[in-house]
Design an enzyme around this catalytic site. Structure first.
Site, PDB file in Angstrom:
ATOM      1  N   GLU A 263       1.848  14.925  -3.730  1.00 41.50           N
ATOM      2  CA  GLU A 263       0.365  14.458  -4.182  1.00 41.50           C
ATOM      3  C   GLU A 263      -0.671  14.880  -3.348  1.00 41.50           C
ATOM      4  O   GLU A 263      -0.630  13.866  -2.556  1.00 41.50           O
ATOM      5  CB  GLU A 263       0.613  12.881  -4.470  1.00 41.50           C
ATOM      6  CG  GLU A 263      -0.133  12.677  -5.700  1.00 41.50           C
ATOM      7  CD  GLU A 263      -1.020  11.217  -5.837  1.00 41.50           C
ATOM      8  OE1 GLU A 263       0.126  10.541  -5.919  1.00 41.50           O
ATOM      9  OE2 GLU A 263      -2.015  11.721  -6.828  1.00 41.50           O
ATOM     10  N   ARG A 478      14.938   7.141   1.972  1.00 41.77           N
ATOM     11  CA  ARG A 478      13.673   7.491   2.829  1.00 41.77           C
ATOM     12  C   ARG A 478      13.536   7.347   3.835  1.00 41.77           C
ATOM     13  O   ARG A 478      14.842   6.583   4.192  1.00 41.77           O
ATOM     14  CB  ARG A 478      12.515   6.375   2.811  1.00 41.77           C
ATOM     15  CG  ARG A 478      12.176   6.759   0.861  1.00 41.77           C
ATOM     16  CD  ARG A 478      11.221   5.320   0.812  1.00 41.77           C
ATOM     17  NE  ARG A 478       9.320   5.515   1.058  1.00 41.77           N
ATOM     18  CZ  ARG A 478       8.255   6.472   0.335  1.00 41.77           C
ATOM     19  NH1 ARG A 478       9.555   7.082  -0.266  1.00 41.77           N
ATOM     20  NH2 ARG A 478       7.360   6.283   0.842  1.00 41.77           N
ATOM     21  N   LYS A 488      -0.228   5.121   2.956  1.00 45.62           N
ATOM     22  CA  LYS A 488      -2.174   5.656   3.579  1.00 45.62           C
ATOM     23  C   LYS A 488      -2.955   5.184   3.478  1.00 45.62           C
ATOM     24  O   LYS A 488      -3.918   5.080   4.056  1.00 45.62           O
ATOM     25  CB  LYS A 488      -2.552   6.758   2.402  1.00 45.62           C
ATOM     26  CG  LYS A 488      -1.908   8.411   2.291  1.00 45.62           C
ATOM     27  CD  LYS A 488      -1.802   8.976   0.606  1.00 45.62           C
ATOM     28  CE  LYS A 488      -0.127  10.078   0.874  1.00 45.62           C
ATOM     29  NZ  LYS A 488       0.993  10.200  -0.446  1.00 45.62           N
TER      30      LYS A 488
END
Ligand code: ATP
Ligand code: GLN
Length: 769
Positions: A263, A478, A488
């Site tokens: 994204e 992950r 973020k």
């Protein structure tokens, strides 16, 4: 329990195997059901034929849920021994998977090789043909010839031949042709002569071979072949599946197609490097393509600058997208598909508020059963801006594994989109978008992280509900790194609180930060390859990444000399009063073909202050003392202390020494130290870990929250002296400062005002003599 055990023993399992099998509840349940069916065909037998038992076990472990209704048929053929080898069983299972809806017995028997027997003569003949074809190469290469090729080719002509018999025949015929192995046959092959090294002093750019480890790993990974989606666990087969799959194979030319779908709402981090390596690497390893797809369905959070930044990092890691797409490219198609879903009675417009839907047991929607017509009108109203944000959503009639009921497919957002502007005020969600865009782009392998495992059934449900091609979703773990945060939101907080300078502050684990610190992309790729492709969660210590960085920089970063904490030295004797003497130093001392650089060697030099000790009491100290000489690297001489000159406050001002050519010394100095002469003044930034605890986000470990865990002294800026060979170094160029560590030119650098970041220290054993 005893009954289960007896049944498993009956099919020939050993006691140990029975114990191991019983631990797997679902397999045991399936086996017992299968044995029950098997008994109908072999009712009286006390002991079962061993091969039948073995094939029953194999059928239980390799068949897939989507073909379970056909297991009785399979068991019937195994019991009758019409399917009597692993190979026939595998072929039978393949047929059943491809024909879940209706089975034609004649075709089934043909595909499974029922009634086919391969004689020894047939095997001998097929092997002879292959040996003849490869005769010249066999004679030339002898036992280094890859016999696998002959076995594979021979078996192609004899589909159901026993592999072991074919191999035995190949071995026997090769022995006849070549005679027994000689000593020369068993000797290790000579290594190819070394390729000439890259002699440029510039740090190397990543090339395809730098991704080789990843490629090797991914070549061996056993995912499905393009078009074989139906053979994978949990894949849902509908009456249209085989047709859609053959269209998919036609569209892709049978080539693997993956996508990396970030994204564009921030910059990429070390975890994304794994995702990039896996998606691009898998495609590359299988001669396929990988699309870089910006997953831009959240207009408020996405920005063009992140689009550029993401692409830069993908390319920096050495990968080239086959094409670049955006989820927003498909907004029209997605809208049409949403309308189709409503028409199929599988989606409805709901007016429950987001707050009402929170928690585990939200109330069922009172709008779930409104008419298709009404849903279509309301969805159109959502699209044309007649309803406000939060007033309505489009929901799918489906329950996710984790229990979430009727996930949202579309929501109203009165926000302009970075690409489509104000064209849309409804935006599709991840659950609606991802699988459908994968489908529209003919993705063969949708590789994603483990947390999406629980969304796999929704992914399949939606593709099948709309009757479009359904890709296969595969998951991997992950990658998380200890002593850091990558989210973020959290990095933004570190910037706001002025704990780090920006997104690319070299203490962070964003890819731009790692690049700025001097971590080479090859090292990041190598590190990702080491992590492998398991689904087990991977939390890794940064030491592992640093080790990969050292491996790469050792052979790519040219040497230079830098003194971080200098003492001035004056060389008294005549030989060194000539001005200036230049010394030629190899960029890579261990490589005889290495390029060289020149550094001045004047009577005034600087050494590290801890390479001198006034105190002579420690016998293990090997460097300069009033009683001990020390060698100067590359200069061919050792220095001997004559006088210590002190300032009025007692601190050392400079040392006066005399130098001796190494050849003139009876005893070699115990150590050789680095030095600089007529050096450049530079700034050096040293970094420590940003967080004190392994898991700064874990409130058990850090009750005060991650900000409280920051090491406020994690950055130190010092002035240092470096030899002139680095004078024109450019940002990101890397060096090994001998005995000190690996350093990279920072982007703040200007000619005449160089700034270096310490990338990593040298290994402890190398750091000091
Ligand atoms: N830590 C990680 N390890 C491996 N893959 C990851 C990791 N984080 C994200 N990815 C994968 O990278 C791809 C693009 O990620 P995207 O930026 O959309 O994810 P994200 O989960 O929002 O990341 P984040 O919130 O950590 O920035 C996805 O396929 C995602 O699963
Ligand atoms: N399936 C996926 O790889 C997920 C990608 C998506 N952009 C996300 O992380 O939310």
């Amino acid at each position: 329990m005893d009954e289960t055990r007896n049944e498993l023993l009956w099919i020939g399992l050993t006691e140990d195997k029975v114990k191991e099998t019983i631990k797997n509840e679902s397999l045991t349940k399936l086996l017992i059901e299968m044995i029950c069916t098997l008994r109908k065909f072999s009712p009286d037998k006390q002991t079962l034929d061993r091969n039948v038992g073995k094939l029953i076990y194999q059928a239980a472990t390799t068949s897939k849920a989507q073909m379970r209704q056909h297991l009785p048929l399979l068991i019937e053929y195994i019991a009758k021994q019409s399917i009597d080898s692993e190979m026939k069983l595998t072929a039978a299972i393949e047929y059943l998977l491809a024909n879940t809806t209706s089975v034609n017995r004649e075709q089934f028997e043909q595909s499974a090789g029922v009634g086919v027997t391969i004689t020894a003569e047939q095997i001998t003949k097929a092997v002879q043909e292959q040996i003849e074809k490869n005769r010249d190469e066999l004679i030339a290469k002898r036992y280094r010839f890859n016999v696998g090729i002959i076995i594979v080719e021979a078996r192609k002509t004899l589909k159901f031949a026993d592999g072991k018999l074919v191999k035995a025949e190949v071995d026997s015929q090769i022995l006849q042709l070549l005679g027994p192995k000689t000593e020369a046959d068993s000797a290790k092959p000579k290594k190819d002569t070394k390729e000439p090294k890259d002699t440029s002093t510039k740090t190397k750019e990543p090339k395809e071979e730098d991704c080789r480890d990843m490629m090797e790993l991914l070549r061996r990974v056993n995912l499905h072949s393009v078009g074989d989606n139906y053979k994978t666990d949990g894949y849902v087969i509908t009456s249209n599946t085989m047709k859609l799959l053959s269209e998919h194979v036609r569209e892709t030319g049978g080539k693997v197609r993956t996508r990396f779908p970030p994204e564009p709402n921030g910059i990429l981090h070390i975890g994304h490097a794994k995702a990039i390596n896996i998606n691009f690497g898998y495609a590359q390893a299988h001669d396929g393509f990988c699309v870089l797809r910006y997953d831009d369905t959240n207009p408020e959070k996405e920005e063009e600058r992140f689009v550029v930044g993401i692409r830069d990092m993908v390319e920096w890691l050495g990968y080239k997208p086959y094409k670049i797409t955006y989820s927003s490219d498909y907004f029209d198609e997605l809208y049409q598909l949403a309308v189709k879903l409503i028409k199929n009675g599988l989606a409805y417009v709901c007016h429950q508020k987001p707050e009402e839907l929170k928690g585990f047991n939200p109330p069922p929607s009172p709008w779930r059963n409104r008419s298709i017509q009404e849903n279509l009108q309301l969805f159109e109203a959502m699209k044309s801006g007649k309803l406000f944000e939060g007033e309505a959503t489009l929901r799918m009639k489906l329950t996710l594994e984790e229990g979430k009921v009727d996930p949202v497919a579309y929501r109203i957002k009165m926000a302009p989109h970075h690409r489509t502007g104000s064209q849309w005020c409804i935006y599709p969600t991840y659950d609606f978008t991802h699988c459908l865009v994968d489908s529209l782009e003919n993705i063969s392998h949708s590789l994603c992280t483990k947390e999406f495992q629980s969304r796999r059934s929704a992914y399949y449900w939606l593709c099948n509900s709309l009757d479009v091609y359904c890709p296969v979703q595969w998951e991997y773990s992950r990658l998380n790194v200890n002593y850091t945060v990558v989210s973020k939101r959290k990095i933004a907080k570190l910037i706001d609180e002025k704990i780090v300078d920006d997104w690319d502050d070299p203490r962070l684990f964003t890819l731009t930060a790692l690049r700025r610190r001097g971590f080479p992309p090859q090292a990041i790729n190598q590190f990702c390859a080491q992590m492998g492709l398991t689904v087990a969660s991977a939390i890794v210590d940064p030491i592992m990444l640093e080790a990969s960085v050292r491996d790469v920089l050792n052979v790519t970063a040219p040497r230079a000399m830098a003194v971080l904490s200098p003492i001035r030295i004056l060389i008294k004797n005549k030989a060194h009063q000539l001005v200036p003497t230049y010394i030629e130093i190899p960029d890579f001392p261990s490589d005889p073909a290495s390029p060289k650089h020149m550094v001045p060697f004047e009577k005034e030099i600087y050494i590290e202050s801890d390479d001198f000790r006034d105190d002579t009491s420690d016998p293990s100290y090997r460097r300069l003392t009033p009683k001990q000489m020390v060698g100067l690297r590359h200069a061919g001489c050792a220095i001997e202390l004559v006088t210590i000159h002190r300032k009025t406050n007692g601190e050392i001002d400079y040392l006066e020494v005399i130098s001796h050519p190494i050849e003139s010394l009876k005893e070699k100095p115990k150590a050789f130290i680095h030095w600089v002469s007529i050096p450049l003044n530079v700034e050096i930034r040293l970094y420590e870990r940003l967080f004190n605890h392994k898991n700064p986000e874990d409130t058990n470990e850090v009750p005060g929250g991650f900000i409280s865990d920051c090491n406020r002294n994690s950055k130190t800026v010092i002035k240092a002296l470096v030899d002139v060979s680095v004078k024109y170094a450019q940002p990101y160029q890397q060096f090994q400062f001998e005995r000190v560590g690996f350093f990279s030119v920072d982007t703040d650098s200007r000619i005449g005002n160089l700034v270096f970041n310490r990338t990593v220290g040298l290994k402890d054993s190398q750091s000091k003599n």
